[in-house]
Scaffold this active site. Structure first.
Site, PDB file in Angstrom:
ATOM      1  N   ASP A 261       4.712  -8.354  -8.745  1.00 33.38           N
ATOM      2  CA  ASP A 261       3.466  -9.085  -9.098  1.00 33.38           C
ATOM      3  C   ASP A 261       4.693 -10.695  -9.627  1.00 33.38           C
ATOM      4  O   ASP A 261       5.083 -10.672  -9.914  1.00 33.38           O
ATOM      5  CB  ASP A 261       3.419  -8.627 -10.560  1.00 33.38           C
ATOM      6  CG  ASP A 261       2.329  -9.728 -11.594  1.00 33.38           C
ATOM      7  OD1 ASP A 261       1.745 -10.505 -11.092  1.00 33.38           O
ATOM      8  OD2 ASP A 261       2.578  -9.959 -11.992  1.00 33.38           O
ATOM      9  N   SER A 263       3.966 -14.984  -8.662  1.00 36.24           N
ATOM     10  CA  SER A 263       2.784 -16.517  -8.781  1.00 36.24           C
ATOM     11  C   SER A 263       3.431 -17.144  -7.156  1.00 36.24           C
ATOM     12  O   SER A 263       2.934 -17.518  -6.882  1.00 36.24           O
ATOM     13  CB  SER A 263       3.458 -17.534  -9.423  1.00 36.24           C
ATOM     14  OG  SER A 263       4.733 -17.664  -9.486  1.00 36.24           O
ATOM     15  N   GLY A 312      -2.596 -16.148  -2.243  1.00 32.68           N
ATOM     16  CA  GLY A 312      -2.952 -16.867  -4.099  1.00 32.68           C
ATOM     17  C   GLY A 312      -2.507 -17.035  -4.317  1.00 32.68           C
ATOM     18  O   GLY A 312      -1.490 -16.774  -5.066  1.00 32.68           O
ATOM     19  N   ILE A 313      -2.245 -18.700  -5.185  1.00 32.31           N
ATOM     20  CA  ILE A 313      -1.193 -19.456  -5.836  1.00 32.31           C
ATOM     21  C   ILE A 313      -1.996 -20.167  -6.257  1.00 32.31           C
ATOM     22  O   ILE A 313      -2.766 -21.889  -5.625  1.00 32.31           O
ATOM     23  CB  ILE A 313       0.028 -20.113  -4.797  1.00 32.31           C
ATOM     24  CG1 ILE A 313       1.295 -18.630  -4.438  1.00 32.31           C
ATOM     25  CG2 ILE A 313       0.608 -20.819  -6.145  1.00 32.31           C
ATOM     26  CD1 ILE A 313       1.842 -19.513  -3.679  1.00 32.31           C
ATOM     27  N   CYS A 319      -4.891 -20.205 -14.499  1.00 36.18           N
ATOM     28  CA  CYS A 319      -3.346 -21.278 -14.250  1.00 36.18           C
ATOM     29  C   CYS A 319      -3.500 -22.430 -14.333  1.00 36.18           C
ATOM     30  O   CYS A 319      -4.836 -23.142 -13.621  1.00 36.18           O
ATOM     31  CB  CYS A 319      -3.925 -20.554 -12.387  1.00 36.18           C
ATOM     32  SG  CYS A 319      -2.461 -20.835 -11.654  1.00 36.18           S
ATOM     33  N   ARG A 418       7.818 -12.438 -13.672  1.00 31.76           N
ATOM     34  CA  ARG A 418       6.932 -12.991 -12.775  1.00 31.76           C
ATOM     35  C   ARG A 418       7.044 -14.328 -11.936  1.00 31.76           C
ATOM     36  O   ARG A 418       6.847 -14.600 -11.024  1.00 31.76           O
ATOM     37  CB  ARG A 418       5.247 -13.780 -13.103  1.00 31.76           C
ATOM     38  CG  ARG A 418       3.928 -13.725 -12.673  1.00 31.76           C
ATOM     39  CD  ARG A 418       2.473 -13.330 -13.317  1.00 31.76           C
ATOM     40  NE  ARG A 418       1.928 -13.185 -12.153  1.00 31.76           N
ATOM     41  CZ  ARG A 418       1.442 -14.334 -11.946  1.00 31.76           C
ATOM     42  NH1 ARG A 418       1.266 -15.127 -11.446  1.00 31.76           N
ATOM     43  NH2 ARG A 418      -0.032 -14.080 -10.781  1.00 31.76           N
ATOM     44  N   ASN A 460     -27.868  -7.825   4.777  1.00 31.45           N
ATOM     45  CA  ASN A 460     -27.958  -9.985   5.563  1.00 31.45           C
ATOM     46  C   ASN A 460     -27.596 -10.511   6.875  1.00 31.45           C
ATOM     47  O   ASN A 460     -27.622 -11.326   7.737  1.00 31.45           O
ATOM     48  CB  ASN A 460     -28.620 -11.059   4.656  1.00 31.45           C
ATOM     49  CG  ASN A 460     -29.636 -10.985   3.260  1.00 31.45           C
ATOM     50  OD1 ASN A 460     -29.236 -11.298   1.762  1.00 31.45           O
ATOM     51  ND2 ASN A 460     -30.423 -10.071   3.240  1.00 31.45           N
ATOM     52  N   GLY A 486     -27.477 -25.851  -3.662  1.00 38.27           N
ATOM     53  CA  GLY A 486     -27.497 -24.240  -3.875  1.00 38.27           C
ATOM     54  C   GLY A 486     -27.874 -23.537  -4.704  1.00 38.27           C
ATOM     55  O   GLY A 486     -27.799 -22.073  -5.248  1.00 38.27           O
TER      56      GLY A 486
HETATM   57  P1  IMP Z   1      -7.914 -15.338 -12.494  1.00 40.99           P
HETATM   58  O1  IMP Z   1      -9.161 -13.724 -11.306  1.00 40.99           O
HETATM   59  O2  IMP Z   1      -8.972 -15.576 -11.495  1.00 40.99           O
HETATM   60  O3  IMP Z   1      -8.409 -14.527 -13.597  1.00 40.99           O
HETATM   61  O4  IMP Z   1      -7.082 -14.985 -12.073  1.00 40.99           O
HETATM   62  C1  IMP Z   1      -6.287 -13.879 -11.703  1.00 40.99           C
HETATM   63  C2  IMP Z   1      -4.337 -13.816 -11.888  1.00 40.99           C
HETATM   64  O5  IMP Z   1      -4.134 -15.429 -11.976  1.00 40.99           O
HETATM   65  C3  IMP Z   1      -3.863 -12.715 -11.819  1.00 40.99           C
HETATM   66  O6  IMP Z   1      -3.966 -11.929 -10.238  1.00 40.99           O
HETATM   67  C4  IMP Z   1      -2.607 -13.440 -11.065  1.00 40.99           C
HETATM   68  O7  IMP Z   1      -2.169 -13.699  -9.456  1.00 40.99           O
HETATM   69  C5  IMP Z   1      -2.879 -14.829 -11.357  1.00 40.99           C
HETATM   70  N1  IMP Z   1      -1.908 -15.198 -12.834  1.00 40.99           N
HETATM   71  C6  IMP Z   1      -2.028 -14.478 -14.098  1.00 40.99           C
HETATM   72  N2  IMP Z   1      -1.555 -15.502 -14.601  1.00 40.99           N
HETATM   73  C7  IMP Z   1      -1.637 -16.571 -14.559  1.00 40.99           C
HETATM   74  C8  IMP Z   1      -0.719 -17.447 -15.474  1.00 40.99           C
HETATM   75  O8  IMP Z   1      -0.680 -17.010 -16.617  1.00 40.99           O
HETATM   76  N3  IMP Z   1      -0.558 -18.257 -14.194  1.00 40.99           N
HETATM   77  C9  IMP Z   1      -1.064 -18.449 -12.698  1.00 40.99           C
HETATM   78  N4  IMP Z   1      -1.841 -17.867 -12.357  1.00 40.99           N
HETATM   79  C10 IMP Z   1      -1.125 -16.175 -12.840  1.00 40.99           C
END
Ligand code: IMP
Length: 504
Positions: A261, A263, A312-313, A319, A418, A460, A486
């Protein structure tokens, strides 16, 4: 000179699917949502698959043992959060693996010397009126009796009367043994008109309680995700710092899949972690890595031996990485590029590496788009945080109920590993916020509704499986103006939330 992409990066809301041909055979409840969770060679069967393409985020506010059980019952997998001690995390995994559908570890337990006053205060605390009386007052002590509200009269029984004097004693109880199955337990419950059936081992120690009311719910999970010993499948998060201790503890506890896990996964630290895991466990451990947002990052983790790659970042709802550090990429563009890189890798090596779109899912249709763009499954934080089963507090704010939801990079979670860059393990700024999300009830109801929309859209598009969706999907970018078109527009809605939203 820096490389600058010609095109802006896009997010899910900027795309739509175009329908394909739907035949009479495209029936939503026959769509398969099965997805591989680990790398496999062309022609082989993956060692682990999920029955629905949903995984829950490696977060304190999302993935504990309770949510993991509820999600496995629906066919998905949770990754238990790693920002806790190795011992606690392994205990959570153990609890998921020990949980047998319909078999509940007794959470309200008494000693025979406890008083009625104690019973009443415990009842208020747990909300449960059935309590096991054991020699040591624990959930697995020798069973001496059961107390339910039928054993005392609130108006008459003295508050200082001891449990042993009003409980239903063991000799009067109907009990099940270790080999009692759920259907057998149900027969006993009906035959003897019981509300609950204690299950004991050969020495008379309490193992579980089975409740009449749970039976119907538990027999109704056709997609539940089980291992070959009929235990729920459970994942867990790890980091690139203490993996030499954490991985063995999680494997020993029975974790079926791990994920690094972080970022930012395009790093030597992740390669070292994967290498260590392969040296010590070979292919016995399933281990995903990430997060990356481009082909180069994917290739690096694929070559380093990742079982799946998380994409995903900066797109997560909590985030603030993009604001704090200026790194990230629109989630749709990231998934599309990584999926292309995965395809190239597959053609070159004959090895398929599943990819997971992590973060930024706001509407159910975003899940379908992520799958159509090439993701095999998605990871969701905010989505799951809203449910009864998530570990966070439910609070009453204004006229609504909310659940707390905080990022792993927030000061509240303090999951600095993380964001670890191999330095002193400290970070001076946050990458996540502490927030609320609207409470949405039971996981089961919400997941089933989301899946019904996904299956319907797949029909669909003429697709009966995720693979078919990926092969057949036609996607289009939409202009800013057509995004407005939309939603409902140019009408006054009769029932709108006060904030005007109708988010998930
Ligand atoms: P959500 O589904 O849009 O809420 O995103 C969840 C994802 O955000 C998690 O699986 C992580 O990859 C990411 N994430 C979790 N905590 C943080 C944070 O504090 N900062 C940035 N990304 C985060």
């Amino acid at each position: 000179m820096a490389f600058i992409y010609d095109e802006p990066s896009h997010t899910f809301s900027e795309y739509l699917l175009l329908p394909g041909y739907t035949s009479a055979e495209h029936i939503p409840n026959q769509v398969s949502l099965k997805a591989p969770l680990c790398r496999f060679k062309k022609g082989d069967t993956p060692r682990l698959s999920v029955n629905i393409p949903l995984t829950s985020a490696v977060m304190q506010a999302v993935s504990n043992d309770t949510l993991a059980i509820a999600l496995a019952q629906e066919g998905g997998i949770s990754f238990i959060f790693g920002s806790q001690s190795i011992e606690n995390q392994a205990d959570m995994v153990r609890r998921v693996k020990k949980h047998k559908a319909g078999f509940v570890t007794s959470d309200s337990n008494l000693r025979p010397e406890d008083t009625l006053a104690h019973v009443l205060s415990l009842r208020q605390k747990t909300g449960h009126s059935t309590m096991a009386v054991t020699d040591d007052g624990g959930p697995n002590g020798k069973l001496l009796g059961i107390v339910t509200s039928r054993d005392y009269r609130l108006s008459r029984t003295p508050r200082d009367m001891q449990v042993k004097d009003f409980m239903t004693p063991f000799k009067d109880l109907i009990v099940g043994r270790e080999d009692t199955t759920l259907p057998m337990a149900n027969d006993l419950i009906w035959k003897h008109k019981l509300n609950q059936l204690p299950i004991i081992d050969k020495d008379g120690h309490l193992l579980y309680l089975i409740f009449r009311k749970d039976y119907d719910t538990n027999k109704d999970n056709p997609l539940e995700l089980l291992d070959d010993r009929k235990r729920y499948i459970c994942g867990a998060g790890i980091n690139t710092r203490d993996y030499e201790d954490r991985i063995p503890a999680l494997v020993e506890a029975g974790a079926d899949a791990l994920v690094i896990d972080s970022s930012e996964g395009f790093s030597e630290w992740q390669a070292r972690t994967l290498q260590w895991a392969r040296e010590h466990y070979g292919n016995d451990v399933i281990i995903g890595a990430g997060n990356v947002v481009d082909a180069e990052g994917f290739r690096f983790l694929a070559d380093a031996g990742a079982d799946f790659v998380k994409v995903g970042i900066g797109g997560g709802s909590i985030c603030i990485t993009r604001e704090q550090k200026g790194i990230g990429r629109g989630q749709a563009t990231a998934v599309i590029e990584v999926a292309e890189a995965r395809q190239k890798y597959y053609e070159e090596t004959g090895i398929y590496i599943p990819i997971c779109s992590d973060g930024g899912i706001v509407y159910d249709y975003h899940i379908t788009l992520a799958l159509a763009m090439g993701a095999d499954f998605v990871m969701l934080g905010r989505y799951f945080a809203r449910f009864d089963e998530s570990p966070s507090n439910k609070v009453h704010i204004g006229n609504s109920y909310m659940k707390e939801y905080w990022g792993e990079g927030s000061a509240r979670a303090r999951n600095w590993q993380r964001y670890d860059m191999g330095g002193d393990g400290k970070l001076s700024f946050e990458e996540g916020v502490d927030s609320y999300v609207p409470y949405a009830g039971a996981l089961k109801d919400n997941v089933q509704l989301s899946l019904s929309k996904i299956r319907s859209t797949m029909c669909n598009c003429g697709a009966m499986s995720i693979q078919e969706l990926q092969d057949k999907a036609k996607l289009t970018l939409v202009s800013a103006t057509s995004i407005v078109e939309g939603g409902a527009h140019d009408v006054t809605l009769r029932n709108t939330d006060m904030d005007g939203s109708n988010h998930l």
